[in-house]
Design an enzyme around this catalytic site. Structure first.
Site, short mmCIF file in Angstrom:
data_model
loop_
_atom_site.label_atom_id
_atom_site.label_comp_id
_atom_site.label_asym_id
_atom_site.label_seq_id
_atom_site.Cartn_x
_atom_site.Cartn_y
_atom_site.Cartn_z
N GLU A 22 0.84 -1.20 0.00
CA GLU A 22 0.00 0.00 0.00
C GLU A 22 0.89 1.26 0.00
OE1 GLU A 22 -3.47 -0.45 1.94
OE2 GLU A 22 -4.09 1.48 1.10
N ASP A 249 25.23 51.75 -5.39
CA ASP A 249 26.39 52.23 -4.63
C ASP A 249 26.90 51.13 -3.72
OD1 ASP A 249 26.07 54.62 -5.79
OD2 ASP A 249 25.24 55.66 -4.04
N LYS A 271 32.03 53.85 -4.47
CA LYS A 271 33.03 54.90 -4.22
C LYS A 271 33.52 54.65 -2.81
CE LYS A 271 30.84 58.54 -6.94
NZ LYS A 271 29.43 58.73 -6.57
N GLY A 303 20.26 55.15 1.54
CA GLY A 303 19.48 56.18 2.21
C GLY A 303 18.50 56.83 1.24
N THR A 332 16.62 58.19 4.84
CA THR A 332 18.03 58.57 4.96
C THR A 332 18.61 57.99 6.27
OG1 THR A 332 19.55 60.42 4.82
CG2 THR A 332 17.55 60.79 6.11
N MET A 384 29.31 61.00 6.84
CA MET A 384 30.73 60.90 6.48
C MET A 384 31.59 61.63 7.51
SD MET A 384 30.28 61.52 2.40
CE MET A 384 28.83 62.53 2.48
N1 SAH Z 1 22.25 59.13 0.66
C1 SAH Z 1 22.72 58.57 1.90
C2 SAH Z 1 24.02 59.19 2.34
C3 SAH Z 1 25.16 58.89 1.44
S1 SAH Z 1 26.67 59.56 2.03
C4 SAH Z 1 21.64 58.68 2.95
O1 SAH Z 1 20.61 59.32 2.72
O2 SAH Z 1 21.79 58.10 4.00
C5 SAH Z 1 27.37 58.18 2.87
C6 SAH Z 1 27.25 58.34 4.36
O3 SAH Z 1 25.94 58.00 4.77
C7 SAH Z 1 28.12 57.43 5.17
O4 SAH Z 1 29.45 57.94 5.27
C8 SAH Z 1 27.43 57.46 6.51
O5 SAH Z 1 27.69 58.66 7.19
C9 SAH Z 1 25.98 57.50 6.07
N2 SAH Z 1 25.38 56.15 6.07
C10 SAH Z 1 24.96 55.44 5.01
N3 SAH Z 1 24.40 54.27 5.42
C11 SAH Z 1 24.46 54.27 6.76
C12 SAH Z 1 24.05 53.37 7.78
N4 SAH Z 1 23.43 52.23 7.49
N5 SAH Z 1 24.28 53.70 9.07
C13 SAH Z 1 24.88 54.87 9.40
N6 SAH Z 1 25.28 55.74 8.47
C14 SAH Z 1 25.08 55.47 7.19
#
Ligand code: SAH
Length: 469
Positions: A22, A249, A271, A303, A332, A384
């Site tokens: 079966e 990125d 970058k 972000g 962001t 940054m």
């Molecule tokens: N467009 C992105 C910023 C790009 S510049 C935004 O809106 O968040 C890159 C910087 O973003 C990094 O040097 C850091 O300061 C910040 N960043 C990006 N991702 C992050 C994360 N997960 N935690 C903390 N800072 C972050």
């Protein structure tokens, strides 16, 4: 995942089922759906097996399996309902190079047979590695209900039309053609005019698609958020899923990229601070090149794309090339970092504004209106900022900031490896160094994590009370 699901070609291959029981009948119902040559070994066969043998659906040999019987077999099933006999069969099967399954015995099997939803040529296989057969049955029932019985017919006719559809360019155009067939035109034509009308409908769809394939590509400049894929907007998620080409990125999280289609071209244009980098002009050229070829591009920026993301340069390049684009905002990293430390960026009685600041600009460490940052309660999020920490500290102290101003660093906000370090302006560079913060991080000037703030406020309330007394 211990068991890897694959679909095995059983056309004209031997499959042996031992035990005409079966249990064997249940397995045979599945195996007989394939194009395998099936042999059943076993005394005292179940009447259904005798019937199948009479209909030439399988060969029945009324004795136990012997050495050499499994020669050239792809699969051998042990279904004798006798563990000792099944173990003997497993050994004989493996000696002939076959994969062995002992029914209902996961540990002694080389493979397991999933629950199956059959809409041939579409097959859904469901497995739980033996953990939850009830769950497998429930998922099967859900699929049986949701997948129309016509799906097999649609897929079979679709399959016969594949070579014609290959005249369409790969990617979005071809996908749109098949979506229209499976989601809309196919089921409708099948219901109204029957199977014979399907090929004609496909020809009409193909003509349509050929005419449309000359349409230009487009770019979505998408905010991919701070890392957690659940922080993507629904629109970003959809655009990412539909894109032919994904250009992202370095900071876009791998878990976000996983939401792209499997056949999408994915290109990182990272970058790295002080490292190998893509030049902005090359990134622009890459987008223009793909979009000119008709592709839909998801340009993912970490972000929000408009926050320190060189968005304008990309928009200018697309405008100059006459390529349509749209912007999908994202969360962001400062927002995500504030959420992680459970604080609001503005607060009645504390600060009426908040600054989003970059630690770097084209010339190096960036200059700012430092005095505005030294006002008590001033709140700022430095992007940054890790490498610029000593510079920021120096400038702020020089402009009269309180050395005890709270500073909080949130590294990898919203990601599994998120790190939060709370310090003061005076101790900032040393604390970042000793905590091993290398970025990406947000430095909050004027903010401490909620717990620390609560404690400080209670303390200051107590002091005020004592002074009042
Ligand atoms: N467009 C992105 C910023 C790009 S510049 C935004 O809106 O968040 C890159 C910087 O973003 C990094 O040097 C850091 O300061 C910040 N960043 C990006 N991702 C992050 C994360 N997960 N935690 C903390 N800072 C972050």
């Amino acid at each position: 995942m211990r068991h890897f699901p694959i679909f095995c070609d059983l056309r004209a291959r031997r499959v042996i089922v031992c035990g005409a029981t079966e249990t064997a009948v249940a397995k045979l119902r599945l195996i007989l759906k394939t194009e395998a040559r099936v042999t059943v070994f076993g005394d005292d066969p179940h009447e259904q097996i005798v019937r199948w043998a009479g209909e030439d659906q399988l060969t029945l040999i009324q004795r136990p399996l012997e050495r050499g019987d499994a020669l050239c077999a792809a699969l051998v099933y042990g279904a004798t309902e006798d563990p000792v006999e099944d173990a003997r069969i497993a050994e004989l099967g493996r000696a002939c190079g076959a994969l062995v399954n002992i029914v209902d015995n996961l540990e002694d099997s080389d493979f397991i047979t999933p629950a199956i939803v059959d809409r041939d040529p579409v097959t859904v296989a469901i497995g739980t590695e033996g953990a939850a057969p009830v769950l497998a049955r429930r998922i099967k029932a859900m699929n049986e209900e949701n997948l129309s019985g016509d799906l097999g017919t649609l897929a079979r006719i679709g399959q016969s039309f594949r070579h014609r559809a290959e005249t369409l360019p790969m990617g979005r155009v071809r996908r749109a053609f098949w979506s229209r067939y499976y989601d809309d035109v196919g089921p409708r034509v099948l219901a109204e005019h029957g199977e014979v009308a399907l090929v004609g409908a496909l020809e009409t769809l193909l003509d349509d698609a050929v005419n449309k394939s000359s349409e230009p590509g487009r770019v979505a400049l998408i905010g991919a958020g701070p890392g957690d894929p659940e922080l993507l907007t629904l629109k970003a998620r959809r655009m990412l899923h539909e894109a032919d080409v994904v250009i992202h990125d370095r900071l876009v999280a791998p878990s976000v990229l996983e939401l792209a289609r499997r056949e999408a071209i994915v290109i990182e244009v990272g970058k790295t601070p002080n490292g190998e980098s893509w030049k902005q002009d090359d990134i622009n050229a890459l987008m223009v090149e793909h979009a000119s070829g008709g592709a839909h591009i998801a340009r993912l920026k970490s972000g929000d794309p408009g926050m320190f993301g060189r968005l304008d340069e990309e928009m200018d390049a697309l405008d100059a090339a006459g390529i349509a684009f749209e912007i999908i905002p994202g969360i962001t990293s400062a927002m995500a970092a504030a959420a992680s430390i459970k604080v609001s960026l503005t607060r009645r009685g504390r600060n009426k504004s908040v600054q989003f600041i970059t630690g770097h600009d084209v010339k190096g460490f960036a200059e700012h209106d430092w005095r505005s940052l030294t006002i008590p309660g001033a709140t700022a999020a430095f992007y940054m900022g890790v490498r610029a920490a000593r510079f920021v500290q120096g400038r702020m102290l020089m402009h009269g900031a309180d050395p005890d101003t709270p500073v909080t660093a949130v590294e990898n906000a919203s990601r599994p490896d998120q790190k939060i370090v709370s310090t003061t302006l005076e101790a900032l560079p040393d604390t970042l160094k000793s905590a091993g913060i290398t970025g990406p991080a947000i430095l909050f000037i004027g903010l401490s994590p909620r717990e620390a703030m609560d404690a400080a406020e209670t303390l200051s309330a107590q002091t005020n009370l004592q002074e009042a007394l």
